[in-house]
Enzyme design. Structure first.
Site, PDB file in Angstrom:
ATOM      1  N   ASP A  21       1.125  -0.810  -0.034  1.00 23.86           N
ATOM      2  CA  ASP A  21       0.077   0.485  -0.244  1.00 23.86           C
ATOM      3  C   ASP A  21       0.856   1.052   0.049  1.00 23.86           C
ATOM      4  O   ASP A  21       1.808   1.071   1.458  1.00 23.86           O
ATOM      5  CB  ASP A  21      -0.867  -0.167   0.969  1.00 23.86           C
ATOM      6  N   LYS A  83       2.398  11.759  -3.305  1.00 30.60           N
ATOM      7  CA  LYS A  83       1.572  11.046  -4.055  1.00 30.60           C
ATOM      8  C   LYS A  83       0.784  12.289  -4.266  1.00 30.60           C
ATOM      9  O   LYS A  83      -0.267  11.823  -5.403  1.00 30.60           O
ATOM     10  CB  LYS A  83       0.394  10.003  -2.403  1.00 30.60           C
ATOM     11  N   GLU A 183      -7.417   0.735  -4.229  1.00 32.15           N
ATOM     12  CA  GLU A 183      -7.365   0.341  -2.590  1.00 32.15           C
ATOM     13  C   GLU A 183      -8.869   0.090  -2.664  1.00 32.15           C
ATOM     14  O   GLU A 183      -8.606  -0.872  -1.592  1.00 32.15           O
ATOM     15  CB  GLU A 183      -6.851   1.758  -2.453  1.00 32.15           C
TER      16      GLU A 183
END
Lengths: 624, 214
Positions: A21, A83, A183
Site C-alpha cells: 500500500d 502521492k 485500494e
C-alpha cells in the site's frame, strides 16, 4: 506451516509476491502466509513506513520514520504527501505546492520536480525511495529473503497518468509489478466479504490525500465493482489544511508577513495541525502547539471537536456527493446496500463515521485496522496472481471514460466509465489527403464534453500508413485497458494488414528512457550504499589488524628480518592513515587491508612458532 | 463466417466459448474476432435470459481473467488480457437491451444511426416539449418549481423508454431476415431510445448537482 520456496543461488523467493500500500501518509507491505494475509514488519516495528523523505546536507536521503522525526527539527528539507503530485503537472499542483517546503519546477514532459539541496527529484523517484524502504522492511521481516514481485495499490479514482507514475516508481525501485490494484477493491478482499453468499457493499476509503468510494456486488467469491467515484485530491491533508488556515489567520497579528509565507513555517504548522486533528479523534478538545524558538514564538490554540467539525463539514459533504454518484452509476438505492466498509486513516475521525453511517443508514464495518486493510488486500491479490487460488474473481472497473477529440474539439467516448476491465474498443480511421502516411489523434480521459475540459492522456501519432488515395486506408486502432486499469493503443492498416506504428507522447509522465536512467541512478545509489557499508566494515577490520600487529611485534619483533620489518612498518603507516580523517573509498581500504595482511604473514608465522615453542616448554598460552 | 474449433485442444471437452475451455481452464486464440453472441456460445436473438448471461459471464471470467495467469509467460498473459477484454465487451453489448438491439440491426445489414437519423414521427413532437421543460429546469435554482417538475418528466420518459423497448422487441423477435424493412423501423425506435437515455442522464446529472472539478 507454509513454506517459502527459495532459489538457493540468489536467496530469492520463487512463488511469493508482496502486497504494498503506497499511501499518501503511510506505506505498508503485506504477504499471504499460512492461509491468510499478514502485515510484514521486522521484530519490534509496526512496519508502517511514513511516506516522508528527509534530505540531509550530505549523504543519502532518510526515508520513513527517521524522516518524520527529522521534519520536526528541519522542516525545510523534509517532503510529505508526494502521492498528491503523482502524474501531475505544475499547473495542477498549485494548491498542494503551498505546503511543500522547496521550490517546484517541471521537466520537459510536464512532470513536477522538487528542487531539494541543488537536485531535482520527480514524484516517481521519491515514491521509489519509499517503495524501496517498504520493500526493505518487508524483506527484513521475512528474514532477509528477497521478494521482488509486488502488487501495488492505487486510489480507484487514479487516472492513467497517475497509475503510470506509480508503475514507473516501482520500476525505478527495481520491483517487478505484477498488478496495480484499486485500494477500495483491495480492502473488500481483505475483509473476506466473499464469505457472505451475496450482497452489495460500499467501500468508503478516505486516506491521507485521496478519497474513493466503490460499490461492489459480491457473490460466491466474485467481487464485481459496479461503480467507483472519488477525488484524488481530498483526504486527511485537507482536514489539516482547514486547521492551518485558522492558525495562520490568528498568527498574522503575531508574525511578520514573510514568516507567514515561509515554507518551513508552514510545514511546522501543518505537522502541528495533523497532531491536533488526531488528538481530536480521541478527545472532545485538543491544543494545537507551535514552538519556534528562533522567532521567539510560543503559540497554543484550543480547538473543540465541534469547531473542527464545522471546518471539516464541507469536506465530508464532498465525499458523500461522490457516494451519491457512485450509487447512481451502480443503479442502486441506499437501501440496497447491505454492508459499508470504512478504510483509510481519516475514517477514524468521529464526524466522518457519523456522517457515513447516517448517509447509508447502516453501521459501517471497522473491525480491521483502516491503515492495514489495503495492504492486506493487496497481499490477497498477490496470492491469487501467484496461482494460489481461483476461488476469488476480481472484476474491477475503469473509473473514467476514455475518448478521442473529434473535429471541433468535442469528445467521442470510446470506453465508458465503470466499464469492467480488461476492456477494449476498436475505432476506424482513414486519411483526409492523398498519400497521407500519418494520422494524429488526441486521446482524453474524463466525463466532460469538450476535450479541453478533460485530461489529455497523450497525443498519438500513427505512421507508416501505405500511400493511397484519401479515404482508402482503413486503420483500425485498438484501445485496450488492462487489468491494471492502464491503456495500450495498437493500430493496424486493414487493407494491407500492416501494423501501423503508434508513438505516444506522455503528458505529465516519464518516457521509458527517463525511467531507465532513473533506474540506473537508483542502482548507482544502491551501489554507493553498498560501498559505504563495505568501507565501514573494512575500516573496522583494518583497526583490528593494526592493533593485533602492534601487539604481535612486541612479542616477536626479534625473530623478523629487516626487510620484513620495513614492510610491516609501511603497512602500519598506511593502516593508521586509513583510520584517521574522512572515510576513504572501499577500493583504497581493500588495498590497505591486503597490504597489511601480506606484510604481516611472516609475523603471524613467527607468532605461531613462538606459540608452539611456548607450548613445548610448558608455558601457558596466555603468557606468550 | 467460419466456425470456431468445437473442442478444446488440450482436454477435448466441448467449447462453450471460442475464448477458452471451462472444463480445463485452457485459453484459446480465436482465428477471427468472435461476435458478442459467439463469445457467450449463444445464437443471435433479441430475447435473452439475463440470469443465464450472468452465470456464463462469471464462469468464463473464472477461466479467462488475467489474475489467474500472473505467473505465466508473456504471450499467455497477453491472451488472457485480450480474451477477458473480448468477454467484457461482448457482455456490455448483450447485457444492455439497446446495445444488443443496435448490434443485431447492424449485423442484419440494417442502417446505422448515421445512415438513418429519424425518430418515430409522433415522438418528435413530444421531444420539443421535453427539451423545453429540461431547459427551464436547468436555468432554475435547485428547489424551484421547475426543478420539482423534473420528477414527473423523468417518470414520463421512463415510461416512453419501456414503450420504445417493447416496439424494438416486437420488431426483432423473431429475428427478421437480413436487410428487412423492419430494420429501418427498429433503427428509428433505437434513435428514440438513445434520445431518452441521454435526456434521462441529463436529469440525473441535474439532480446530483454540478460535477466536481475533477
Amino acid at each position: 506451516m507454509g513454506f517459502i520456496e527459495l532459489n538457493v543461488l540468489n536467496n530469492a523467493a520463487q512463488n511469493v509476491a508482496l502486497g504494498i500500500d503506497l499511501g499518501t501518509t503511510n506505506s505498508l507491505g503485506a504477504m499471504w502466509k499460512d492461509g491468510r494475509p499478514i502485515v510484514l514488519h521486522p521484530e519490534g516495528d509496526s512496519g508502517y513506513v511514513p511516506s516522508a523523505i528527509h534530505f540531509p546536507e550530505k549523504g543519502m536521503p532518510a526515508v520513513g520514520r527517521r524522516a518524520r522525526e527529522l521534519a520536526l527539527v528541519d522542516p525545510a528539507h523534509t517532503l510529505f504527501s508526494i502521492k498528491r503530485f503523482m502524474g501531475r503537472g505544475l499547473a495542477e499542483t498549485r494548491e498542494d505546492a503551498a505546503s511543500v517546503p522547496c521550490p517546484l519546477s517541471e521537466n520537459e514532459n510536464g512532470v513536477v520536480q522538487f528542487e531539494m539541496r541543488g537536485r531535482k527529484f520527480t514524484p516517481q523517484e521519491l515514491s521509489a525511495l519509499i517503495l524501496m524502504k517498504v520493500h526493505d522492511q518487508a524483506c527484513k521481516a521475512l528474514g532477509g529473503i528477497e521478494v521482488t514481485k509486488v502488487v501495488i495499490t492505487v486510489p480507484a479514482y487514479f487516472d492513467e497518468a497517475q497509475r503510470q507514475a506509480t508503475r514507473d516508481a516501482a520500476r525505478i525501485a527495481g520491483l517487478d509489478v505484477l498488478r496495480i490494484i484499486n485500494e477500495p477493491t483491495a480492502a473488500s478482499l481483505a475483509y473476506g466479504l466473499d464469505k457472505r453468499k451475496q450482497g452489495n457493499v460500499a467501500v468508503y476509503d478516505l486516506g491521507g490525500g485521496t478519497f474513493d468510494v466503490s460499490v461492489l456486488r459480491i457473490e460466491e467469491g466474485v467481487f464485481q465493482v459496479l461503480a467507483t467515484h472519488g477525488d484524488t485530491h481530498l483526504g486527511g491533508d485537507d482536514f489539516d489544511r482547514a486547521l492551518v488556515e485558522v492558525a495562520r489567520k490568528e498568527l498574522s497579528a503575531l508574525l511578520a508577513p514573510n514568516v507567514l509565507e515561509d515554507r518551513a513555517f508552514l510545514q511546522s504548522l501543518r505537522l502541528a495541525a495533523e497532531k491536533c486533528k488526531i488528538e481530536l479523534s480521541n478527545a472532545p478538545e485538543a491544543y494545537m502547539h507551535l514552538a519556534m524558538p528562533e522567532s521567539g514564538v510560543q503559540w497554543r490554540r484550543n480547538f473543540t471537536r465541534g469547531e473542527a467539525e464545522a471546518l471539516w463539514a464541507p469536506l465530508i459533504e464532498r465525499t458523500l456527493h461522490s457516494c451519491q454518484r457512485a450509487l447512481a452509476d451502480a443503479k442502486l438505492k441506499v437501501a440496497q446496500i447491505d454492508e459499508v466498509v470504512l478504510v483509510g486513516g481519516s475514517t477514524r475521525i468521529p464526524a466522518v463515521r457519523e456522517r457515513v453511517e447516517r448517509f447509508f443508514n447502516r453501521k459501517p464495518h471497522v473491525e480491521l485496522n483502516p491503515d492495514e486493510v489495503v495492504a492486506l488486500g493487496a497481499a490477497v491479490q498477490a496470492h491469487v496472481l501467484m496461482g494460489g487460488t481461483r476461488e476469488v474473481l476480481l472484476m474491477d472497473v475503469t473509473p473514467l471514460s476514455l475518448g478521442l477529440e473529434t473535429m471541433g474539439g468535442a469528445v467521442a467516448k470510446i470506453i465508458n466509465r465503470n466499464s469492467t476491465i480488461p476492456c477494449q474498443a476498436t475505432e476506424g480511421f482513414t486519411t483526409y489527403a492523398d498519400n497521407q502516411t500519418g494520422i494524429e489523434f488526441h486521446i482524453v480521459q474524463g466525463e466532460r464534453e469538450l476535450a479541453k475540459d478533460c485530461r489529455t492522456l497523450g497525443r498519438f501519432k500513427l505512421s507508416g500508413i501505405p500511400p493511397m488515395p484519401a479515404g482508402m486506408p482503413k486503420v483500425a486502432v485498438r484501445f485496450h485497458i488492462d487489468a491494471n486499469g492502464m491503456l495500450t493503443v495498437t493500430a493496424k492498416e486493414e487493407s494491407t494488414g500492416k501494423s501501423a506504428r503508434i508513438e505516444v507522447q506522455p503528458m505529465n509522465g516519464l518516457t521509458d528512457a527517463q525511467v531507465e536512467s532513473m533506474l540506473n541512478a537508483a542502482y548507482r545509489h544502491a551501489r554507493d550504499d553498498f560501498d559505504a557499508r563495505r568501507a565501514a566494515d573494512l575500516r573496522t577490520e583494518i583497526g583490528v589488524m593494526v592493533r593485533a600487529t602492534e601487539r604481535g611485534l612486541g612479542h616477536a619483533a626479534g625473530q623478523l628480518d629487516r626487510e620484513t620489518m620495513l614492510d610491516i612498518q609501511d603497512a602500519l603507516v598506511a593502516g593508521r592513515a586509513a583510520l584517521e580523517g574522512a572515510l576513504p573509498d572501499a577500493t583504497t581500504l581493500q588495498r590497505v587491508r591486503d597490504q597489511l595482511e601480506r606484510a604481516t604473514l611472516p609475523l603471524a608465522a613467527a607468532l605461531m612458532d613462538s606459540v608452539a615453542k611456548a607450548a613445548l616448554s610448558g608455558k601457558k598460552l596466555s603468557e606468550v | 463466417m467460419s466456425a470456431f474449433a468445437a473442442k478444446c485442444s488440450k482436454c477435448g471437452a466441448e467449447l462453450e466459448s471460442p475464448l477458452g475451455c471451462t472444463a480445463c481452464g485452457t485459453l484459446a486464440a480465436p482465428e477471427r474476432e468472435p461476435t458478442p453472441f459467439e463469445v457467450f456460445g449463444l445464437a443471435p436473438s433479441f430475447a435473452l435470459d439475463a440470469a443465464q448471461l450472468r452465470r456464463k459471464l462469471l464462469r468464463l471470467g473464472r477461466v479467462l481473467h488475467p489474475d489467474y495467469f500472473g505467473a505465466a509467460d508473456e504471450a499467455t498473459r497477453a491472451l488472457a488480457e485480450r480474451n477477458s477484454a473480448r468477454l467484457h465487451r461482448a457482455h456490455d453489448v448483450l447485457a444492455d437491451d439497446a446495445a444488443r438491439a443496435d448490434w443485431l440491426v447492424r449485423h442484419l445489414g440494417g442502417p446505422s444511426e448515421n445512415e438513418q437519423r429519424e425518430m418515430p414521427k409522433a415522438f418528435l413532437l413530444e421531444v420539443l416539449e421535453w427539451n423545453e421543460q429540461l431547459e427551464a429546469a436547468r436555468e432554475s435554482a435547485p428547489g424551484s418549481r421547475e426543478r420539482a417538475a423534473l420528477a414527473d418528466l423523468e417518470a414520463e420518459l421512463k415510461q416512453q423508454r419501456e414503450r420504445a423497448l417493447s416496439a424494438v422487441a416486437r420488431l426483432l423477435e423473431p429475428l427478421p431476415p437480413s436487410a428487412a424493412p423492419t430494420l429501418r423501423e427498429a433503427r428509428s425506435q433505437l434513435n428514440a431510445l438513445r434520445y431518452l437515455d441521454n435526456t434521462l442522464a441529463q436529469i440525473e446529472a441535474l439532480a446530483l448537482g454540478a460535477p466536481s472539478s475533477h
